[in-house]
Scaffold this active site. Sequence first.
Site, mmCIF file in Angstrom:
data_model
loop_
_atom_site.group_PDB
_atom_site.id
_atom_site.type_symbol
_atom_site.label_atom_id
_atom_site.label_comp_id
_atom_site.label_asym_id
_atom_site.label_seq_id
_atom_site.Cartn_x
_atom_site.Cartn_y
_atom_site.Cartn_z
ATOM 1 N N PHE A 53 4.874 0.528 14.114
ATOM 2 C CA PHE A 53 5.401 1.890 13.935
ATOM 3 C C PHE A 53 4.676 2.596 12.809
ATOM 4 C CE2 PHE A 53 8.024 -1.065 11.505
ATOM 5 C CZ PHE A 53 8.124 -0.470 10.252
ATOM 6 N N TYR A 64 0.789 -1.895 -1.004
ATOM 7 C CA TYR A 64 2.185 -1.502 -1.190
ATOM 8 C C TYR A 64 2.993 -2.307 -2.199
ATOM 9 C CZ TYR A 64 1.304 1.579 2.726
ATOM 10 O OH TYR A 64 0.783 2.566 3.530
HETATM 11 C C1 LIG Z 1 2.486 2.470 6.645
HETATM 12 C C2 LIG Z 1 1.099 2.936 6.914
HETATM 13 O O1 LIG Z 1 0.901 4.008 7.404
HETATM 14 S S1 LIG Z 1 -0.169 1.889 6.489
HETATM 15 C C3 LIG Z 1 -1.628 2.902 6.480
HETATM 16 C C4 LIG Z 1 -2.203 3.129 5.108
HETATM 17 N N1 LIG Z 1 -3.339 4.026 5.263
HETATM 18 C C5 LIG Z 1 -4.623 3.587 5.361
HETATM 19 O O2 LIG Z 1 -4.918 2.417 5.229
HETATM 20 C C6 LIG Z 1 -5.647 4.646 5.687
HETATM 21 C C7 LIG Z 1 -6.856 4.553 4.760
HETATM 22 N N2 LIG Z 1 -6.477 4.599 3.341
HETATM 23 C C8 LIG Z 1 -5.921 5.684 2.754
HETATM 24 O O3 LIG Z 1 -5.647 6.704 3.395
HETATM 25 C C9 LIG Z 1 -5.649 5.636 1.260
HETATM 26 O O4 LIG Z 1 -6.607 4.806 0.656
HETATM 27 C C10 LIG Z 1 -4.248 5.124 0.880
HETATM 28 C C11 LIG Z 1 -3.184 6.006 1.539
HETATM 29 C C12 LIG Z 1 -4.044 3.681 1.334
HETATM 30 C C13 LIG Z 1 -4.096 5.155 -0.643
HETATM 31 O O5 LIG Z 1 -4.070 6.499 -1.074
HETATM 32 P P1 LIG Z 1 -4.525 6.920 -2.545
HETATM 33 O O6 LIG Z 1 -4.047 8.309 -2.768
HETATM 34 O O7 LIG Z 1 -5.955 6.620 -2.719
HETATM 35 O O8 LIG Z 1 -3.678 5.932 -3.445
HETATM 36 P P2 LIG Z 1 -3.325 6.137 -4.984
HETATM 37 O O9 LIG Z 1 -4.455 6.890 -5.639
HETATM 38 O O10 LIG Z 1 -1.969 6.713 -5.134
HETATM 39 O O11 LIG Z 1 -3.334 4.644 -5.438
HETATM 40 C C14 LIG Z 1 -2.352 4.080 -6.254
HETATM 41 C C15 LIG Z 1 -2.870 2.714 -6.668
HETATM 42 O O12 LIG Z 1 -3.014 1.875 -5.509
HETATM 43 C C16 LIG Z 1 -4.338 1.364 -5.427
HETATM 44 N N3 LIG Z 1 -4.721 1.356 -4.011
HETATM 45 C C17 LIG Z 1 -4.517 2.348 -3.131
HETATM 46 N N4 LIG Z 1 -5.004 2.005 -1.941
HETATM 47 C C18 LIG Z 1 -5.517 0.769 -2.059
HETATM 48 C C19 LIG Z 1 -6.180 -0.102 -1.164
HETATM 49 N N5 LIG Z 1 -6.401 0.239 0.119
HETATM 50 N N6 LIG Z 1 -6.582 -1.302 -1.631
HETATM 51 C C20 LIG Z 1 -6.374 -1.634 -2.926
HETATM 52 N N7 LIG Z 1 -5.755 -0.832 -3.826
HETATM 53 C C21 LIG Z 1 -5.336 0.355 -3.400
HETATM 54 C C22 LIG Z 1 -5.178 2.338 -6.212
HETATM 55 O O13 LIG Z 1 -6.361 1.748 -6.681
HETATM 56 C C23 LIG Z 1 -4.248 2.739 -7.332
HETATM 57 O O14 LIG Z 1 -4.270 1.729 -8.318
HETATM 58 P P3 LIG Z 1 -4.187 2.072 -9.884
HETATM 59 O O15 LIG Z 1 -2.869 2.775 -10.051
HETATM 60 O O16 LIG Z 1 -4.256 0.737 -10.531
HETATM 61 O O17 LIG Z 1 -5.327 2.980 -10.152
#
Ligand SMILES: CC(=O)SCCNC(=O)CCNC(=O)[C@H](O)C(C)(C)COP(=O)(O)OP(=O)(O)OC[C@H]1O[C@@H](n2cnc3c(N)ncnc32)[C@H](O)[C@@H]1OP(=O)(O)O
Length: 422
Positions: free
Chosen positions: A422, A133
């Site tokens: 949450f 984030y």
């Molecule tokens: C508040 C909450 O609900 S916290 C829960 C978060 N959800 C989870 O952890 C569930 C498992 N993970 C996921 O569902 C997904 O990986 C998410 C939601 C965390 C990320 O979604 P994505 O659509 O893949 O992210 P997106 O493609 O927009 O990534 C944007 C950037 O963040 C980076 N990023 C996204 N997730 C991660 C991660 N877990 N670790 C490291 N970097 C990350 C990407 O590499 C990308 O970087 P770049 O712009 O340099 O290429």
Amino acid sequence: MSHDRGQDDGVDLRAVDEDGYAAWTRACHRGFLRSAITDEDLALSPSVLEMVPGRVLGAYDGDRCVGTFRTFSRELTAPGGGLLTACAVSSVTVTATHRRRGLLGRMMARELPAARDRGEAVAILIAAEYPIYGRFGFGPATWTTEWTVDVPRTGLGRYEPPRGGRVDLAEAAEVRAAGPALHDRFRRSVPGAISRDARWWQVNTGEIQPPIRQWRDPFYALYRDDSGRVDGLLVYTVEDIWEGKLPQCPLTVRHALAATPEAERALWHYALSVDWTAKLHTGPRPPDDVLPLLLGDPRAAQVTTHGDYMWLRVLDVPAALRARSYGTTGSLVLRIHDEAGIAGGRYELNASTEPGASEVRTTTRDADLAMDVRELAALYLGDESVVRLATLGRIEELTPGAAARADLLTRTSRRPWCPDMF
Ligand SMILES: CC(=O)SCCNC(=O)CCNC(=O)[C@H](O)C(C)(C)COP(=O)(O)OP(=O)(O)OC[C@H]1O[C@@H](n2cnc3c(N)ncnc32)[C@H](O)[C@@H]1OP(=O)(O)O
């Protein structure tokens, strides 16, 4: 219903209405790697999760829900007891087949400006992983620590009810009746704490029991002062584990909540005196919890978890800085960089020791400190040090001495804490 189609991947973002909740919830559970979701879970989901019409967002590849994102409002306590409306972000998932194509970025770009336009000065969330984030302007604003206490080493005597006060075991219904008013007093005095809705009490006392949460009835203890007012609540479970003829019976605190120091001391002392328990797991606590110092031997409490907890994103700098109080009066000019174009600018703060009384305005004066909006987030509740972030090169000190001066303004005597998931 507004739609937002990705430029070339054909994935559509849209607010989900009630008809779409079941598929959305299933996608959310899959994103969190929970495959055992039942129809009963799906049916109960809207009573467990706050689904605000227009604020439940789905990403759709054709008819298939491949991304979830949900927000709702919570009152957040700022240092000094000021209250501000925060946009709580939760249920953030992108299905494994659709990750790293920018879907989370698109959902953030849509929802964060909408939250600011609704008048929510900050957004908050519990980050599943640290690296997710920061790029969206969030910074770790509260931390959490868990201890395991070696009960026989604490040096505490048997629990004696404090003079005038008493601890009683209670039923879930009593907790649902007394808990909300207690929590309301508690959270207003703890920066980082957020408001709870009635659903929180139903889910956390077993009145609503989705199978996926595998509810197990805990023990509830209430602390009352000499007038009978409920000043504290302890919720705990105990495992019936023996080694030969010796009871181990670890006690795990699920929630401990106290509105007065007497209640806090009494409930810990009580918990550490339950017969048969050789170990006590505190559950998530503020990193500067009083617990270790309550023990005759503070080393009896060993840290088992320590990490960042609630992340915050400033959406409206003047409103956020005005809501809190400061350690002293003084003036500071901050230059805030915000890649997303939401909260950047140069702001002059004339700090007051009263919440809501500081003056904050945009300015053309030379800045004392320059930082990214994510650093401002980490500083906002008083937990992080400007000097520390300047040492790391994340804050630029443009006026000599401004970092130390800013710390005198922003830091708090107790660390902020958010006890809620949450
Ligand atoms: C508040 C909450 O609900 S916290 C829960 C978060 N959800 C989870 O952890 C569930 C498992 N993970 C996921 O569902 C997904 O990986 C998410 C939601 C965390 C990320 O979604 P994505 O659509 O893949 O992210 P997106 O493609 O927009 O990534 C944007 C950037 O963040 C980076 N990023 C996204 N997730 C991660 C991660 N877990 N670790 C490291 N970097 C990350 C990407 O590499 C990308 O970087 P770049 O712009 O340099 O290429």
